[in-house]
Design an enzyme around this catalytic site. Structure first.
Site, PDB file in Angstrom:
ATOM      1  N   CYS A  12     -31.251 -68.073 -20.560  1.00  0.00           N
ATOM      2  CA  CYS A  12     -32.518 -68.102 -19.906  1.00  0.00           C
ATOM      3  C   CYS A  12     -32.047 -67.858 -18.339  1.00  0.00           C
ATOM      4  CB  CYS A  12     -33.647 -69.053 -19.956  1.00  0.00           C
ATOM      5  SG  CYS A  12     -34.386 -68.988 -21.656  1.00  0.00           S
ATOM      6  N   SER A  14     -29.485 -68.928 -16.528  1.00  0.00           N
ATOM      7  CA  SER A  14     -28.141 -68.536 -15.890  1.00  0.00           C
ATOM      8  C   SER A  14     -27.933 -66.733 -16.019  1.00  0.00           C
ATOM      9  CB  SER A  14     -26.884 -69.237 -16.028  1.00  0.00           C
ATOM     10  OG  SER A  14     -26.684 -69.093 -17.292  1.00  0.00           O
TER      11      SER A  14
END
Length: 154
Positions: A12, A14
């Site tokens: 999500c 990074s």
């Protein structure tokens, strides 16, 4: 400059930060001067594509996460990267525990370093679509400051 963005599962926050920074660096003509990657502190999603909701939110703003695949942070990352940026306090602590004593990489919270007044990118995984939009807002603001820092170093 070599930059690694880190969250829990690398599906999500990074990879979103990686894609946003990559595109912004290209637009600024700095893509040849930076190495950009992302990873997770846990191994749950190794080899998987980013969360579909993250991909859709990013695509609406012109970012492409499709080619990215989750991986776990390794001890070698602390030698390969100059700057390792955690998305929240839990992942920062995990990075500090993994960090070798002879590490040259700076390890910090992404937003604490690049967006005054905030220090953690909230995890949108268990929430609705608006959480992914909020993540993009925070990351876009932080990436602009990161690019300014890199310009100042060169």
């Amino acid at each position: 400059m070599k930059v690694l963005f880190v969250c829990m599962g690398n599906i999500c926050r990074s990879p979103t930060a990686e894609a946003v920074f990559r595109k912004c660096a290209e637009k600024a003509g700095m893509d040849k001067r930076v190495t950009i990657d992302s990873a997770g502190t846990d191994r749950w999603h190794i080899g998987k594509a980013p969360d579909q909701r993250a991909c859709l939110a990013a695509a609406r703003r012109g970012y492409d996460l499709a080619a990215l695949r989750a991986r776990q942070v390794s001890v070698e990352d602390f030698q390969r990267f100059d700057l390792i940026l955690a998305m929240d306090h839990d992942n920062l602590e995990r990075l500090r525990a993994l960090r070798p004593a002879t590490c040259n990489a700076e390890v910090d919270l992404f937003l604490r370093r690049y967006r005054l007044g905030e220090d953690a990118v909230p995890d949108p995984y268990y929430g609705g679509e608006d959480g992914f939009e909020q993540v993009l807002d925070l990351i876009e603001d932080g990436v602009a400051q990161l690019l300014d820092e890199i310009r100042g170093r060169q």
